[in-house]
Design an enzyme around this catalytic site. Structure first.
Site, PDB file in Angstrom:
ATOM      1  N   ASP A   1    -145.324  -3.647 -68.330  1.00  0.00           N
ATOM      2  CA  ASP A   1    -145.467  -3.788 -69.770  1.00  0.00           C
ATOM      3  C   ASP A   1    -145.368  -5.288 -70.072  1.00  0.00           C
ATOM      4  OD1 ASP A   1    -145.351  -3.222 -72.602  1.00  0.00           O
ATOM      5  OD2 ASP A   1    -143.199  -3.607 -72.452  1.00  0.00           O
TER       6      ASP A   1
ATOM      7  N   CYS B   1    -122.065  21.968 -40.988  1.00  0.00           N
ATOM      8  CA  CYS B   1    -121.059  22.389 -41.974  1.00  0.00           C
ATOM      9  C   CYS B   1    -121.585  22.221 -43.396  1.00  0.00           C
ATOM     10  CB  CYS B   1    -119.776  21.575 -41.802  1.00  0.00           C
ATOM     11  SG  CYS B   1    -118.934  21.809 -40.232  1.00  0.00           S
TER      12      CYS B   1
ATOM     13  N   ASP C   1    -139.747  -1.260 -71.153  1.00  0.00           N
ATOM     14  CA  ASP C   1    -138.448  -1.190 -71.832  1.00  0.00           C
ATOM     15  C   ASP C   1    -138.495  -0.507 -73.189  1.00  0.00           C
ATOM     16  OD1 ASP C   1    -139.950  -3.295 -73.014  1.00  0.00           O
ATOM     17  OD2 ASP C   1    -138.108  -4.173 -73.814  1.00  0.00           O
TER      18      ASP C   1
END
Length: 772
Positions: free
Chosen positions: A435, A16, A665
């Site tokens: 980082d 479906c 970040d």
């Protein structure tokens, strides 16, 4: 381009959802579409169609759609009414089916034959078949109308053949032949039971979204009065009159409205405090149990709890754009996305039903002409068993059910996953790049030392000689325009130093320069290097000492001073190629950084590397503290070179079959995050870092990386178990039914339980999550 989210009714199996998605995608005016069976939602992107037009397209495909209201979420009235209706339909089917199967039990108990009148059986079975099972006929007709086949077709074919065969015997009064009214009724009832259990279990997979939605209050206490100096009045007044506030629906709150939060209440919107101070429980966002002290000017977030004092706040975001709303939206989008392995099962599901119909027809012909020549009864029963036992639902739910539960669990642990593909990839991470500043460290460096070279340069250029206050003022003004992580530390230090100089001089206008008189021209900030500008004809550079083109011109005195600063980040101010000031800054490690690195390396066998623009000495010192080997540290690297380094790691022969992940970040990390296979960032990171990330850590805790990887491995295991069960069930069940070893009622029971078992196995992830 508009994104529409619709609630879809009428989908019963993977065929479906696949058919509807295919129909939507084939429409030229629809840019993209994704239909999810587990959540019963469709995500549609279109520039040229309205929601009403898309709903019409869905209706023509045989399903019903309504615009999904995120505020009501899973607890809206329509869902409750639908569940009640399905339950009532199931109970009616069971009551009518019971008299049909009761004679069989009485026959076994009394050892004699007992049968209800056949016309009475026909009446009961017809109600179950055509009323209780009407949705199967509607779904089958819609499916065949669009030249496809789904589970409804199998159910209708199987039960209708048994019903018509029995009705024919009853009408012609062929007493020597048995009837199978009970088979058709039992099959319909068991399939209804299976779907009811499956829907109940699927609802539990959405519990994470439901629990997040419950965190948002339904109302807010808004200030009634209108005043131009409203914020200032609250800042200067200690008197709060609660009668000045009124309760309104959360949807009526606008940006910049002023609202009151009582002690113990949840904060209704994102905002900033303009009056009062209090401790706020932010555990639902950060995962930290300790409350956060909030003062005037601090940000507050919707869903967090005010603990011990009344707060007056001003909204910064309306209800639909709060941080919590964004988290909910991202979790829903991830749950509705498809993993690569699911696309394979969708293709299999699309050809599954036609294949089963072919097998059933072959079974009928084989029994009728070969194994039991001209025995219509046996041939029909065995072919019906094949139709009924086949279950595309188990196959279609195997992957999305596990992913839904996994993504929901991840959200509870502070891991916001953008799409299902990423959750699958996390299980295969082989290299993790970090980082340094703000990731391995807390990102809050402090200036620990300043060296003054002003006097050393006075003889070289008298025009460039200025007092210390001027240079500090210049640095302060430049850093206020910078996005670098060290900028805030430099601002704080310069501000404190300027204040101290002012106090020592006693007279503020002596030996000081007015901040506003500094006219800066040609301001340019180059990521990874620093800031270039011009003031009164003099050229200035403020930035990383080792990336400076002037660093080679440093005198012997500077070299000697650097011997004591090897573990610090160095920022230099140059005036016309002459070194004026040198700052050394240090940042502290995150409290669990070392444990995270050790877990990745030792327990999960993941190689860890560090990519940083900082100097080599500082980078190696941080690496030594957390356990990253010197050969795995790349320092003094520019943002675009970070991305190149990630590409280099991905192309290495030893990493050919590994997933390369990166966490950062800052703005300078965005290119590398985009280049990585899986990118992690923090909820309070820069906007571009968040946009580049696949996974957002909402609690700003590196432990969430370990949670994401372990959860990914657990999800992959559950998906494999579900797929094995779905394939094994059909591969074993269909041949057994074709061989005549299973009657239709047993086949229906097996089919009804198969989907329920798959979803229940996915839900067992909740038990595993307690170990994270």
């Amino acid at each position: 381009m508009s994104l529409f989210v619709f609630k879809i009714d009428g989908m019963h199996c993977a065929s479906c959802s696949t058919r509807l998605e295919k129909t939507l995608i084939q429409n030229d005016k629809i840019d993209a579409a994704n239909v999810n069976l587990s959540t019963e939602k469709a995500y549609v992107r279109s520039q040229n169609l309205t929601a009403e037009q898309i709903i019409k397209i869905v209706a023509e495909t045989g399903f019903s759609a309504s615009v999904f209201d995120n505020q009501q979420n899973l607890q809206n009235k329509q869902n409750n009414e639908k569940q009640i209706s399905e339950k009532a339909n199931l109970i009616l089917a069971a009551i009518l089916t019971l008299p049909l199967i009761l004679p069989m039990f009485l026959m076994f108990a009394d050892s004699h034959n007992f049968e209800l009148p056949r016309f009475f059986q026909a009446v009961l079975a017809s109600v179950v078949e055509f009323y209780c099972g009407r949705k199967f006929f509607i779904g089958a007709f819609a499916s065949l109308k669009h030249k496809s086949a789904n589970m409804d077709v199998l159910v209708v074919l199987g039960t209708l053949v048994a019903f018509i065969f029995s009705l024919f015997i009853t009408i012609w009064d062929l007493q020597n032949l048995p009837v199978y009214f009970e088979s058709s009724a039992v099959i319909i009832t068991l399939v209804l039971l299976g779907q009811f259990l499956e829907h109940s279990a699927r609802k539990k997979t959405a519990a994470a979204i439901e629990s997040l939605t419950k965190l948002t209050p339904k109302t807010a206490m808004i200030f009634k009065k209108n005043s131009k100096n409203l914020v200032e009045n609250f800042e200067n007044s200690a008197n709060i009159n609660i009668d000045d506030f009124e309760s309104v629906e959360i949807s009526a709150v606008l940006k910049n409205d002023i609202f009151l939060v009582k002690v113990g209440d949840s904060i209704p919107c994102d905002g900033s405090i303009i009056h009062g101070n209090s401790a706020v429980d932010e555990s639902m966002l950060s995962g930290e149990n300790l409350p956060v002290i909030k003062n005037v000017g601090d940000k507050v977030f919707a869903g967090t709890i005010n603990l011990n004092s009344v707060l007056i706040c001003q909204t910064t975001q309306t209800a639909e754009h709060t941080l919590l709303a964004q988290i909910i939206q991202r979790v829903e989008e991830a749950q509705n996305s498809k993993a690569p392995i699911q696309r394979l099962t969708d293709k299999i599901a699309s050809i599954f039903v036609p294949s089963v119909v072919g097998i059933a027809l072959t079974t009928f012909l084989a029994w009728y002409f070969i194994f039991a020549p001209y025995d219509l009864q046996t041939a029909l029963i065995n072919s019906i068993s094949v139709l009924v036992i086949a279950c595309p639902c188990a196959l279609g739910l195997a992957t999305p059910a596990a992913l839904m539960v996994g993504i929901g669990i991840a959200a509870k642990f502070g891991v916001l996953i953008r799409n299902a593909q990423v959750l699958e990839y996390c299980a295969n991470i082989g290299v993790m790049a970090f980082d340094k500043t703000g990731t391995l460290t807390n990102g809050k460096p402090e200036v620990i030392n300043m060296q003054n070279f002003i006097n050393a340069n006075e003889n070289e250029n008298e025009n460039s000689a200025k007092n210390l206050d001027f240079y500090l003022q210049l640095i302060l003004q430049l850093e206020k325009q910078s996005n670098h992580p060290l900028a805030l530390a430099m601002q704080n230090f310069c501000q404190q130093k300027i204040s101290k100089i002012s106090k020592i001089s006693k007279i503020s206008n002596i030996n000081s320069t007015n901040f506003h008189e500094i006219s800066i021209k040609n301001f340019e900030e180059i990521a990874g290097k620093g800031i270039f500008c011009c003031v009164d004809g003099n050229n200035y550079f403020l930035g990383n000492l080792e990336n400076s083109e002037n660093s080679k011109k440093n005198n012997q005195n500077l070299v000697e001073n650097l011997q004591n600063l090897q573990n610090s980040s160095l920022v230099a101010l140059y005036e016309n190629d002459n070194l004026i000031l040198l700052f050394s800054l240090q940042d502290s490690l995150r409290k669990n950084a070392k444990n995270i690195i050790q877990t990745l390396q030792n327990d999960l066998q993941i190689q860890t590397i560090m990519l940083t623009g900082d100097n080599s000495q500082t980078a190696e010192n941080i690496g030594k503290q957390v356990g990253i080997l010197p050969e795995n540290i790349v320092a003094k690297i520019l943002p675009n070179h970070k991305a190149q380094e990630i590409s280099k790691i991905k192309s290495a022969p030893q990493n050919q079959y590994k997933i390369i992940a990166m966490i950062g970040d800052g703005i300078n990390d965005a290119p590398a995050l985009s280049q990585a296979d899986v990118a992690f960032s923090f909820i309070h990171a820069s906007d571009i870092a968040q946009q580049s990330a696949d996974i957002i850590l909402t609690n700003n805790n590196l432990q969430a990386i370990i949670t994401a990887i372990k959860l990914s491995k657990a999800c992959r295991k559950k998906i494999k178990q579900n797929l094995f069960f779905a394939f094994f069930y059909n591969v074993i069940g269909i041949p057994l039914a074709a061989m005549g070893t299973l009657n239709p009622m047993v086949s229906a029971l097996a089919m009804a339980l198969s989907s329920f078992c798959v979803v229940s196995n996915a839900l067992s992830l909740n038990l595993i999550s307690k170990k994270f």
